[in-house]
Design an enzyme around this catalytic site. Structure first.
Site, PDB file in Angstrom:
ATOM      1  CG  HIS A   1      47.649  20.223-119.076  1.00  0.00           C
ATOM      2  ND1 HIS A   1      48.825  20.551-118.475  1.00  0.00           N
ATOM      3  CD2 HIS A   1      47.304  18.903-118.843  1.00  0.00           C
ATOM      4  CE1 HIS A   1      49.339  19.278-118.528  1.00  0.00           C
ATOM      5  NE2 HIS A   1      48.340  18.526-118.724  1.00  0.00           N
TER       6      HIS A   1
ATOM      7  CG  ASP B   1      54.789  22.732-116.347  1.00  0.00           C
ATOM      8  OD1 ASP B   1      54.425  22.376-117.484  1.00  0.00           O
ATOM      9  OD2 ASP B   1      54.753  21.981-115.499  1.00  0.00           O
TER      10      ASP B   1
ATOM     11  CE  LYS C   1      57.355  10.045-112.744  1.00  0.00           C
ATOM     12  NZ  LYS C   1      55.883   9.890-112.630  1.00  0.00           N
TER      13      LYS C   1
ATOM     14  CB  SER D   1      48.834  24.061-109.171  1.00  0.00           C
ATOM     15  OG  SER D   1      47.822  23.826-108.433  1.00  0.00           O
TER      16      SER D   1
ATOM     17  NE  ARG E   1      58.956   0.857-113.815  1.00  0.00           N
ATOM     18  CZ  ARG E   1      58.943   1.108-112.377  1.00  0.00           C
ATOM     19  NH1 ARG E   1      59.588   0.535-111.618  1.00  0.00           N
ATOM     20  NH2 ARG E   1      57.884   1.831-112.093  1.00  0.00           N
TER      21      ARG E   1
ATOM     22  N   GLY F   1      53.459  23.640-106.950  1.00  0.00           N
ATOM     23  CA  GLY F   1      54.903  23.747-107.090  1.00  0.00           C
ATOM     24  C   GLY F   1      55.705  22.565-107.026  1.00  0.00           C
TER      25      GLY F   1
HETATM   26  C1  R5P Z   1      50.722  18.774-115.270  1.00  0.00           C
HETATM   27  O1  R5P Z   1      50.640  18.081-116.122  1.00  0.00           O
HETATM   28  C2  R5P Z   1      51.085  20.212-115.492  1.00  0.00           C
HETATM   29  O2  R5P Z   1      51.647  20.731-116.602  1.00  0.00           O
HETATM   30  C3  R5P Z   1      51.884  21.124-114.436  1.00  0.00           C
HETATM   31  O3  R5P Z   1      52.988  20.569-114.408  1.00  0.00           O
HETATM   32  C4  R5P Z   1      51.141  20.810-113.176  1.00  0.00           C
HETATM   33  O4  R5P Z   1      49.758  21.135-113.175  1.00  0.00           O
HETATM   34  C5  R5P Z   1      51.810  21.660-112.012  1.00  0.00           C
HETATM   35  O5  R5P Z   1      51.274  21.434-110.812  1.00  0.00           O
HETATM   36  P1  R5P Z   1      51.813  21.514-109.384  1.00  0.00           P
HETATM   37  O6  R5P Z   1      52.508  22.761-109.385  1.00  0.00           O
HETATM   38  O7  R5P Z   1      50.904  21.353-108.235  1.00  0.00           O
HETATM   39  O8  R5P Z   1      52.983  20.544-109.675  1.00  0.00           O
END
Ligand code: R5P
Length: 296
Positions: free
Chosen positions: A128, A220, A194, A224, A196, A226
């Site tokens: 990332h 993705d 997103k 983490s 607006r 989710g």
């Molecule tokens: C965020 O920029 C990453 O690419 C993941 O989408 C993110 O780390 C996922 O985290 P979580 O599962 O806590 O939403």
């Protein structure tokens, strides 16, 4: 001779990389002193050899980083010829810029420390760090990011019958991973964005594709908590998607993420072995081995 080794988090992955390269696997002893300090010992000779250190930094990043520093520095002392560092999961990469004044940029700090400890080459996987515009400013040694997205997409396609599928990244940054996964299956891809609508309303929707009645594979880098995937599933359902499948490279899966993603409606969730987990069905060993073969 090529030697593949690792600290405590990635021994089985390192073993598989050694098998794929027909290289020697070298075990290490890692233990902790009563005061919490870490001890590392290579259980064999490394002098004049090319050594590949496979060390994922997931879930206990600080402990695993110290192991890594001790291993890299020892390999230099012990006169290894070249030390290739493979970080299947590169912790601290998400803090890749100063979002608030005064913040430490952990990606930069950790990259520089790994180089200083003795790495000659760094591989990461679906790391990332795509907001870092000048990759060269991180280290003076080569730093190369590999991807497991193709392998994940093929795995999902092999075990399920996907109907008119599209691959979707849950946010703009995941669009590039969605493209890689989609290319492996020769299907469409898109990312959620997103939009607006007015001062108070923000809508999340696919950037370009109409997903009505299509199966969707969400990809993705990390799952983490989710929350990102659960939000994406909700948006995709509202946009008419049929069956929803989920794949990620790094299944950190904290806070009961897996159950919550299934509860949200995913048919299947798959990850790789960069982080050993209940869904680590795809090994990144072939991806790592192929990249290392190209270096030799
Ligand atoms: C965020 O920029 C990453 O690419 C993941 O989408 C993110 O780390 C996922 O985290 P979580 O599962 O806590 O939403």
């Amino acid at each position: 001779m090529v030697i593949v080794t690792s600290g405590s988090p990635s021994k089985f992955l390192a073993w598989n990389v050694a098998q794929a390269l027909k290289a020697q696997y070298l075990n290490t002893e890692v233990k902790h002193f009563p005061d919490g300090e870490t001890y590392v010992r290579f259980l064999g000779e490394v002098a004049t050899e090319e050594v590949i250190v496979v060390q994922s930094l997931a879930l206990q990043p600080n402990d695993f980083l110290i192991e890594l520093f001790l291993m890299l520095d020892a390999l230099k002392d012990l006169k290894a010829k070249r030390v290739i560092t493979v970080l299947p999961y590169f912790a601290y990469a998400r803090q890749d810029e100063r979002f608030e004044s005064g913040e430490a940029i952990s990606l930069k700090t950790v990259s520089r420390l790994i180089e200083a400890a003795g790495a000659d080459y760094i591989f990461t996987i679906d790391s990332h760090r795509h907001r870092v515009i000048e990759q060269d400013t991180l280290t003076t040694i080569p730093l190369h990011d590999l991807t497991a997205m193709g392998a994940l997409a093929k795995h999902m396609n092999n075990i399920h019958t996907l109907h008119n599928p599209a691959v979707i990244g849950p946010d703009a940054e995941a669009g590039a991973w969605a493209k890689t996964a989609a290319d492996a299956l020769s299907v469409d891809y898109d990312a959620l964005e997103k939009k607006r609508l007015d001062a108070e309303t923000v809508e999340i929707r696919p950037r370009k594709l109409n997903l009505n009645d299509r199966d969707v594979l969400i990809v993705d880098d990390i799952i983490s908590t989710g929350n990102t995937i659960i939000k994406a599933i909700d948006v995709l359902k509202k946009n008419g998607a049929k069956d929803i499948y989920v794949a990620c490279t790094h299944p950190l899966l904290v806070l009961n993420a897996l159950v919550r993603i299934y509860e949200a409606g995913a048919i299947d969730v798959v990850g790789t072995d960069t982080v050993p987990s209940a869904i680590s069905y795809v090994s990144v060993a072939p991806v790592i081995a192929e990249a290392i073969k190209k270096l030799q």
